[in-house]
Design a protein around this motif. Sequence first.
Motif, PDB file in Angstrom:
ATOM      1  N   VAL A 103       0.420  -1.452  -0.216  1.00  0.00           N
ATOM      2  CA  VAL A 103       0.018  -0.022  -0.349  1.00  0.00           C
ATOM      3  C   VAL A 103       0.709   1.097  -0.091  1.00  0.00           C
ATOM      4  CG1 VAL A 103      -1.649   1.169   1.159  1.00  0.00           C
ATOM      5  CG2 VAL A 103      -2.036  -1.061   1.475  1.00  0.00           C
ATOM      6  N   ASN A 104       2.169   1.181   0.412  1.00  0.00           N
ATOM      7  CA  ASN A 104       2.287   2.259   0.566  1.00  0.00           C
ATOM      8  C   ASN A 104       3.435   2.513  -0.824  1.00  0.00           C
ATOM      9  OD1 ASN A 104       3.745   4.564   3.385  1.00  0.00           O
ATOM     10  ND2 ASN A 104       3.300   1.953   3.839  1.00  0.00           N
ATOM     11  N   SER A 105       3.543   1.707  -1.790  1.00  0.00           N
ATOM     12  CA  SER A 105       4.071   1.749  -2.977  1.00  0.00           C
ATOM     13  C   SER A 105       2.759   2.253  -3.938  1.00  0.00           C
ATOM     14  CB  SER A 105       4.741   0.306  -3.088  1.00  0.00           C
ATOM     15  OG  SER A 105       3.652  -0.246  -3.773  1.00  0.00           O
ATOM     16  N   LEU A 106       1.861   1.774  -3.378  1.00  0.00           N
ATOM     17  CA  LEU A 106       0.415   2.122  -4.612  1.00  0.00           C
ATOM     18  C   LEU A 106       0.040   4.064  -4.137  1.00  0.00           C
ATOM     19  CD1 LEU A 106      -1.754  -0.415  -3.679  1.00  0.00           C
ATOM     20  CD2 LEU A 106      -0.746  -0.033  -5.988  1.00  0.00           C
ATOM     21  N   GLU A 107       1.142   3.659  -2.851  1.00  0.00           N
ATOM     22  CA  GLU A 107       0.559   6.501  -2.175  1.00  0.00           C
ATOM     23  C   GLU A 107       1.727   6.327  -3.134  1.00  0.00           C
ATOM     24  OE1 GLU A 107       0.259   9.158  -0.930  1.00  0.00           O
ATOM     25  OE2 GLU A 107       1.517   8.133  -0.550  1.00  0.00           O
ATOM     26  N   ASN A 108       2.804   5.939  -3.346  1.00  0.00           N
ATOM     27  CA  ASN A 108       3.474   6.271  -4.503  1.00  0.00           C
ATOM     28  C   ASN A 108       3.569   6.218  -5.755  1.00  0.00           C
ATOM     29  OD1 ASN A 108       5.469   7.047  -2.188  1.00  0.00           O
ATOM     30  ND2 ASN A 108       6.572   5.433  -2.356  1.00  0.00           N
ATOM     31  N   GLU A 109       2.890   5.842  -5.975  1.00  0.00           N
ATOM     32  CA  GLU A 109       2.396   5.368  -7.526  1.00  0.00           C
ATOM     33  C   GLU A 109       0.944   6.744  -7.727  1.00  0.00           C
ATOM     34  OE1 GLU A 109       0.205   2.490 -10.446  1.00  0.00           O
ATOM     35  OE2 GLU A 109       1.495   1.357  -8.865  1.00  0.00           O
ATOM     36  N   ALA A 110      -0.120   6.746  -6.480  1.00  0.00           N
ATOM     37  CA  ALA A 110      -1.370   7.816  -6.664  1.00  0.00           C
ATOM     38  C   ALA A 110      -0.125   8.931  -6.650  1.00  0.00           C
ATOM     39  CB  ALA A 110      -1.416   7.208  -5.237  1.00  0.00           C
ATOM     40  N   ASP A 111       0.520   9.364  -5.887  1.00  0.00           N
ATOM     41  CA  ASP A 111       1.209  10.523  -5.551  1.00  0.00           C
ATOM     42  C   ASP A 111       2.516  11.222  -7.394  1.00  0.00           C
ATOM     43  OD1 ASP A 111       0.466  11.048  -3.583  1.00  0.00           O
ATOM     44  OD2 ASP A 111       3.359  10.721  -2.525  1.00  0.00           O
ATOM     45  N   ASP A 112       2.164   9.734  -7.955  1.00  0.00           N
ATOM     46  CA  ASP A 112       2.947  10.174  -9.601  1.00  0.00           C
ATOM     47  C   ASP A 112       2.141  11.249 -10.334  1.00  0.00           C
ATOM     48  OD1 ASP A 112       6.119   9.850  -8.070  1.00  0.00           O
ATOM     49  OD2 ASP A 112       6.414   7.694  -8.779  1.00  0.00           O
ATOM     50  N   VAL A 113       0.822   9.818 -10.652  1.00  0.00           N
ATOM     51  CA  VAL A 113       0.023  10.237 -11.085  1.00  0.00           C
ATOM     52  C   VAL A 113      -1.092  11.962 -10.950  1.00  0.00           C
ATOM     53  CG1 VAL A 113      -2.500   9.320 -11.955  1.00  0.00           C
ATOM     54  CG2 VAL A 113      -0.291   7.590 -11.756  1.00  0.00           C
ATOM     55  N   TYR A 114      -0.977  11.823  -9.354  1.00  0.00           N
ATOM     56  CA  TYR A 114      -1.647  13.118  -9.005  1.00  0.00           C
ATOM     57  C   TYR A 114      -0.108  14.365  -9.273  1.00  0.00           C
ATOM     58  CZ  TYR A 114      -2.556  16.704  -5.450  1.00  0.00           C
ATOM     59  OH  TYR A 114      -3.129  17.949  -4.430  1.00  0.00           O
ATOM     60  N   ARG A 115       0.498  14.235  -9.274  1.00  0.00           N
ATOM     61  CA  ARG A 115       1.595  14.975  -9.234  1.00  0.00           C
ATOM     62  C   ARG A 115       1.440  15.630 -10.702  1.00  0.00           C
ATOM     63  NH1 ARG A 115       6.885  16.178 -11.440  1.00  0.00           N
ATOM     64  NH2 ARG A 115       7.816  17.580  -9.711  1.00  0.00           N
ATOM     65  N   ALA A 116       1.415  14.199 -12.187  1.00  0.00           N
ATOM     66  CA  ALA A 116       1.759  14.622 -13.480  1.00  0.00           C
ATOM     67  C   ALA A 116      -0.110  15.568 -13.951  1.00  0.00           C
ATOM     68  CB  ALA A 116       1.657  13.389 -14.118  1.00  0.00           C
ATOM     69  N   LEU A 117      -1.078  14.525 -13.165  1.00  0.00           N
ATOM     70  CA  LEU A 117      -2.330  15.246 -13.465  1.00  0.00           C
ATOM     71  C   LEU A 117      -2.205  17.104 -12.956  1.00  0.00           C
ATOM     72  CD1 LEU A 117      -4.490  12.782 -12.122  1.00  0.00           C
ATOM     73  CD2 LEU A 117      -4.758  14.392 -14.656  1.00  0.00           C
ATOM     74  N   LEU A 118      -1.115  17.540 -11.639  1.00  0.00           N
ATOM     75  CA  LEU A 118      -1.503  18.938 -11.631  1.00  0.00           C
ATOM     76  C   LEU A 118      -0.735  19.903 -12.430  1.00  0.00           C
ATOM     77  CD1 LEU A 118      -1.341  19.257  -7.494  1.00  0.00           C
ATOM     78  CD2 LEU A 118      -2.700  19.372  -8.942  1.00  0.00           C
ATOM     79  N   GLY A 119      -0.031  18.847 -13.418  1.00  0.00           N
ATOM     80  CA  GLY A 119       1.082  19.398 -14.076  1.00  0.00           C
ATOM     81  C   GLY A 119       0.557  19.655 -14.579  1.00  0.00           C
ATOM     82  N   GLU A 120      -0.251  19.093 -15.368  1.00  0.00           N
ATOM     83  CA  GLU A 120      -1.097  18.580 -16.492  1.00  0.00           C
ATOM     84  C   GLU A 120      -2.004  19.657 -17.064  1.00  0.00           C
ATOM     85  OE1 GLU A 120      -1.897  15.026 -17.613  1.00  0.00           O
ATOM     86  OE2 GLU A 120      -3.772  15.146 -18.379  1.00  0.00           O
ATOM     87  N   LEU A 121      -2.678  20.211 -15.725  1.00  0.00           N
ATOM     88  CA  LEU A 121      -3.830  20.563 -15.591  1.00  0.00           C
ATOM     89  C   LEU A 121      -3.508  22.591 -14.882  1.00  0.00           C
ATOM     90  CD1 LEU A 121      -5.817  19.867 -12.887  1.00  0.00           C
ATOM     91  CD2 LEU A 121      -7.202  19.786 -15.113  1.00  0.00           C
TER      92      LEU A 121
END
Lengths: 211, 211, 211
Positions: free
Chosen positions: A146-164
Amino acid sequence: MAFRLTPHERGFYPLFTRAAENIVVAADLLADLVASEGPDRPALAAKVKDTEHDGDSVTHEILVKLNSTFVTPFDREDIYRLASSLDDVLDAMEEAADRVVLYRLGVLPAGIAAQVEVLQRAAAATAEAMPKLEKVEQLQPYWIHVNSLENEADDVYRALLGELLAPPEDAPPAEVLTVLKLKEVVEVLEQAADAFETVANTVESIAVKES
Amino acid sequence: MAFRLTPHERGFYPLFTRAAENIVVAADLLADLVASEGPDRPALAAKVKDTEHDGDSVTHEILVKLNSTFVTPFDREDIYRLASSLDDVLDAMEEAADRVVLYRLGVLPAGIAAQVEVLQRAAAATAEAMPKLEKVEQLQPYWIHVNSLENEADDVYRALLGELLAPPEDAPPAEVLTVLKLKEVVEVLEQAADAFETVANTVESIAVKES
Amino acid sequence: MAFRLTPHERGFYPLFTRAAENIVVAADLLADLVASEGPDRPALAAKVKDTEHDGDSVTHEILVKLNSTFVTPFDREDIYRLASSLDDVLDAMEEAADRVVLYRLGVLPAGIAAQVEVLQRAAAATAEAMPKLEKVEQLQPYWIHVNSLENEADDVYRALLGELLAPPEDAPPAEVLTVLKLKEVVEVLEQAADAFETVANTVESIAVKES
């Protein structure tokens, strides 16, 4: 309210399991909602709302049990933190579903589907772990996962913020109100991922205490 | 610091009552500020700020008492949570008043007055309940009432978000900076409603433990 | 895991000191990043990220020690709150550095440098206080100082929000996406200041209990 004095109060495990299984249902509904077109969304958001209500009653059962149980299987504050972080996961998922409908959003960026897909995997891992709380020392693979999934989620989140907020120069100019709406959905989905991590960290701390 | 050893330390109840009565004053000032036109607002916001300072000193008194009291009327963490959630209510109200002035907002949407009106009712209910903490088991009507007020606040909040971010097609185009300013005020008022619910939930959990 | 039974477990102090010294490094890197032009920023943000990783491992060491230590120098929940609020400081600093780079922001408003400068002073005060936790009653000047720094940070924050969302009539119209990006950086820096205050408040409550 009668005090149960069994040396080890096992009744908590099925409640945590129910809470987690309920989250799996909500995550799947959220994935359908995100993938669907506008017209189907209100009905799906209503179903997510139902799962949140179910979750609230499980949380309430856990807290009542906690307050009326003399001997708890692990620290009261860990039970409290576990129950409320599972509750936080569901609240965030429900809010995400609600906002997509409320803001009459159209087709969503692929990154949002990716966020929800990570949440589905975290939900499955959590639902698999909860029934095993009695052998908590064996759950290390779960909290690491779950901790590694959270890191994965962070990367997706960060990329989305940049995209937006910082789209490539050559991208068509974003409609700012749409950016605001999407940003809110993206942020609340990130909150759900963080809450899954809090659940996992709580399980880890229980295991360390028992070791 | 001397330890008080009275079997039951009652001194907490008047402090919680003072904290709640202070919130009633702040909520009324906030209602005046929201209803008033620009010129009167800075003076009203300054008065809200004063109530927040008063609230801070009551919170500080409670925490000092908590840390220096040997026998507390109920769990230390419940006293702590009660004090800090009452503090959170006031902080959110003060921030809302501050932002309205800081952003030089004009006439506010009716929904914001509706949010504040719910906060006034939650404040009244809380101020009525605090002096009765000694007979906490009789406070069920209070926490049920505040929970329903929080649902009411959620509906107003949700409607306001939709109004701000997804206005009807035929509405005049919103000025985005104004949307951002109003959104912040609306969100911090929702935080105040959530904090009132945390107060009520804490009272409920105290009652369950004592039952 | 073996239980340490020394009457007074001192091993926590060096860990809190390391956590605070690590924050000093991060604050200095953040100040360089904010002062620098675009091209140097990614490398500086990467270094801030490294300090956050170091911080995470110190936090983890503290929590493992907490869960495996029989006699703690002060309340377990205070140790927990101290560790997690120091962690919150660093997370907020890292997020601020990350966002500046992610959003490809240009020259930043002077107020942001002022926010970071307050954080540097709070970091220095915290790093000076942590080694003295054993004589916690002598740390009153520290927590008073950090509380006043937090008020200073609030004023800078408030002024920045006004500047961003309610610029003077005669100012050139702000580009709204830029406002959104800057607002996020400004808010996460304010979170760092709040977390420093939580650290100081926790130290104060430890001192009151011991008095």
